[in-house]
Design an enzyme around this catalytic site. Structure first.
Site, PDB file in Angstrom:
ATOM      1  CD  GLN A  54      -2.728   1.092   2.545  1.00 44.04           C
ATOM      2  OE1 GLN A  54      -2.256   1.515   3.596  1.00 44.04           O
ATOM      3  NE2 GLN A  54      -3.956   0.584   2.457  1.00 44.04           N
ATOM      4  CE1 TYR A  63      -3.718   8.132   7.476  1.00 47.89           C
ATOM      5  CE2 TYR A  63      -4.443   6.349   6.047  1.00 47.89           C
ATOM      6  CZ  TYR A  63      -4.129   6.821   7.311  1.00 47.89           C
ATOM      7  OH  TYR A  63      -4.220   5.994   8.396  1.00 47.89           O
ATOM      8  NE  ARG A  87     -17.819  -5.294  14.613  1.00 46.48           N
ATOM      9  CZ  ARG A  87     -18.031  -6.333  15.407  1.00 46.48           C
ATOM     10  NH1 ARG A  87     -17.088  -7.227  15.603  1.00 46.48           N
ATOM     11  NH2 ARG A  87     -19.196  -6.488  16.003  1.00 46.48           N
ATOM     12  N   GLY A 116      -9.094  -8.584   8.145  1.00 46.15           N
ATOM     13  CA  GLY A 116      -7.836  -8.203   8.776  1.00 46.15           C
ATOM     14  C   GLY A 116      -7.722  -8.675  10.202  1.00 46.15           C
ATOM     15  CB  CYS A 161     -11.880  -6.067  22.394  1.00 44.19           C
ATOM     16  SG  CYS A 161     -10.182  -6.550  21.990  1.00 44.19           S
ATOM     17  CB  CYS A 175      -5.981  -4.309  16.330  1.00 45.75           C
ATOM     18  SG  CYS A 175      -7.717  -3.979  16.744  1.00 45.75           S
ATOM     19  CD  GLU A 178     -14.967 -20.678  37.321  1.00 45.90           C
ATOM     20  OE1 GLU A 178     -15.761 -19.922  37.918  1.00 45.90           O
ATOM     21  OE2 GLU A 178     -13.814 -20.318  36.978  1.00 45.90           O
TER      22      GLU A 178
END
Length: 643
Positions: A100, A167, A293, A315, A342, A346, A411
């Site tokens: 890119q 950009y 997403r 991604g 979340c 990233c 647990e």
């Protein structure tokens, strides 16, 4: 399986084995001089080996003075050798490599040494960045052409021109940023002049058979005089004439709340931008990529099967699990570790330059350590007793089992997942609950012994005789004791989210952190009148930037009232007496929900038992101190890796 997703495609001379693209996400894995590192090579190689069709190497600077440190650069011939090592690694792993080409405009500000270019004068507090001169514009155009030539020499199979996210090319194209009055501003035709010149320069410097992609935003959200989708479509048609083959349809910019669409958090609907991409594909007749997403193979395959687009960007799905494609194609979907949106590693990790040298992932602590973390089989198999089946404990159990140890989980509740399950009860966060459930199922399939509703004591230690112990018992909510608190029904936020109790009438939530905001969301969604009382100047201090934007938008839409810099003094019959900057007032309510944080569960007795029986022990996650889930999972991983 997933036939549409794993159908090959040919673009000019480039053949891809499937329709999955690893996009050009910033990693900060380049070195100070913007050179390719072994870390970056291993990161891309792992995803190519995992079955990805095309890896696009991220935000590669075309111009040396404006190239920020730790971002990839292709602005000089000296960089070609490193890029050749990267493309060779991707090819050897069975993938295809794209690059890119990028000029970041104001995004390079994170490096004070990098020169900032903007189309028009742009004020920033006490200083103003001046508009580019025509000579500088021409210089950057030439740099795109030279970078394209180097990219071909470095062995890349295709190039992507970044014309989005404000950009430099996007900033020229958008009337929201470009206020020039010369040949590069004003009319749409003038605003398109610079990005089209860059495209032509790229096309002229690469082989005829080399495809050219373009990342472009569908329109400008929250930006006055910004691009409309009609203008974007018109520009894409011009870009096609200039030599672009494929449109990578993104959304968002970095100076308005629209940044939530660049790295969309869990609050944003899966596949939210697909229909926009589909419209642009239909009206331009160009090959088109959907972004946003798309984190499951089923969703990706459905999008392609419905002929909405030609390829999909996946991604963060491949950050969370580099073997995503192989697992999906082989039908091993239950083994996939899914991204939950979340943003902790990233995006928040990318922005946290003081504490994080490069990106990471809540679901994959191996990210960025693919070469250095060799998960070797254990030289001596140990029995490891894991106390606590939350995300940290499960992460440790899975890796211990993989390495040949014998993990045993105890647990205290009747299910695995801990607070991740509770978090998943909030509106719009079901993916977190599903992630915890899925990991629990993987624990079962691995044959890991799990004991529910059991408290570890001396008798259990005597029975199990572990070689080591991991204490991952988490944290519990803090309660408060205000004068007169008996005047109102009081609930713990976690109990409300878990459905253990139901407040009545109007509700005051004490505490405006993540949990307080989520319980406010849950209650307001059900129709309660909700007010949040927070001592700090702002709510959401423990939220990342993008999640905070989304959550605050939700609070506004639900009419949740937020009172900040407010100290709770007492509880009266009418509600809570608070003090704000020396002035007292009563906040009326019928019920109170407390969300003022958590403290580690008591583990001194477990430590004493271990020391008495000379059992090595490790305290991880919220049991050590209440923090983000990413930190807890990372600690579970590291303990299991080193045992």
């Amino acid at each position: 399986m997933f036939k549409s997703l794993f159908t090959p495609i040919k673009i000019r001379d480039m053949e891809l084995k499937n329709r999955v693209i690893m996009p050009a996400m910033g990693t900060r894995m380049a070195n100070e001089k913007s050179e390719i590192t072994e870390r970056l090579v291993a990161y891309h190689e792992a995803r190519a080996r995992g079955g990805c069709g095309l890896n696009i190497v991220e935000v590669s600077s075309v111009h040396t003075p404006s190239a920020p440190a730790h971002f990839v650069s292709i602005s000089e011939d000296i960089y070609i050798r490193g890029h050749r090592q990267l493309t060779d690694a991707i090819h050897h792993a069975g993938g295809r490599a794209g690059i890119q080409l990028w000029q970041g405009s104001i995004a390079v500000m994170m490096d004070s040494k990098a020169k900032i270019f903007v189309p028009s004068d742009m004020p920033f507090g006490t200083f103003t960045v001046p508009a580019m001169t025509v000579e500088e514009i021409e210089e950057i155009i030439q740099c795109y052409g030279a970078a394209a030539r180097r990219s071909a020499e470095a062995g890349y199979d295709c190039i992507e021109f970044h014309c989005a996210h404000n950009y430099l090319p996007h900033s020229f194209l958008s009337g929201g940023f470009n206020r020039r009055t010369d040949a590069y501003g004003g009319s749409f035709e003038n605003r398109a002049r610079f990005p089209l010149a860059c495209i032509r320069a790229i096309r002229e410097n690469i082989p005829e058979g080399m495809p050219l992609f373009m990342r472009i935003g569908v329109h400008d959200d929250y930006l006055q005089n910004g691009l409309t989708i009609e203008e974007t479509i018109a520009f894409c048609k011009l870009a096609k004439e200039a030599g672009v083959d494929v449109l990578d349809i993104s959304r968002g910019n970095i100076i308005t709340p629209a940044s939530i669409y660049e790295v969309p958090p869990i609050d944003i609907t899966n596949g939210f931008n697909v229909d926009n991409a589909s419209r642009i594909r239909k009206e331009t007749g160009m090959l088109t990529v959907a972004v946003g997403r798309i984190n499951t193979a089923q969703l990706a395959d459905e999008i392609l099967a419905q002929d909405k687009v030609d390829m999909v960007v996946m991604g963060r799905a491949q950050l969370a699990d580099p073997e995503f494609c192989n697992k999906a194609q082989e039908g091993r979907t239950e083994e996939i570790i899914h991204c939950v949106g979340c943003n902790q590693g990233c995006y928040d990790g990318f922005c946290d330059v003081r504490n994080r040298p490069f990106i990471t992932c809540l679901r994959n602590p191996m990210l960025g350590h693919e070469k250095e973390y060799k998960l070797e089989p254990a030289t001596h198999s140990k029995k490891v007793l894991i106390v606590g089946g939350g995300m940290a404990g499960m992460e440790a159990a899975m890796l211990l089992k993989e390495r040949g140890h014998i993990p045993v989980v105890y647990e205290v509740s009747d299910h695995l997942g801990g607070q991740f399950v509770t978090a998943g009860q909030a509106p719009g966060k079901a993916e977190m609950k599903e992630a915890a459930r899925a990991l629990g199922k993987q624990i079962e399939r691995k044959g890991i012994d799990v004991h529910y509703q059991m408290q570890v004591n001396a008798a259990i230690l005597e029975k199990e005789k572990p070689d080591e112990m991991i204490i991952a018992i988490g944290a519990s909510p803090i309660m408060i004791n205000l004068p007169g608190i008996e005047n109102k029904p009081v609930y713990k936020a976690h109990d409300v989210l878990d459905g253990k109790c139901t407040p009545e009438g109007s509700v005051c939530v004490i505490g405006g952190g993540l949990v307080g905001l989520e319980v406010a969301d849950a209650l307001a969604t059900k129709g309660h009148l909700v007010k949040i009382i927070e001592m700090k100047e702002q709510v959401g201090a423990d939220l990342g930037n993008l999640r905070k934007i989304a959550v605050m938008q939700k609070m506004q839409s639900l009419n949740v009232e937020i009172l900040t810099k407010a100290t709770c003094v007492a509880v009266q019959e009418q509600g809570i007496c608070i003090e704000i900057e020396g002035e007292k007032q009563v906040v009326c309510c019928d019920s109170i929900v407390v969300a003022v944080g958590a403290k580690p569960n008591e583990h001194a007795s477990l430590v004493a038992l271990c020391e008495e029986k000379k059992i090595p022990y490790h305290i991880i996650g919220d049991a050590k101190s209440a923090r983000r889930a990413m930190d807890a999972i990372e600690e579970g991983f590291n303990v299991a890796r080193q045992l």
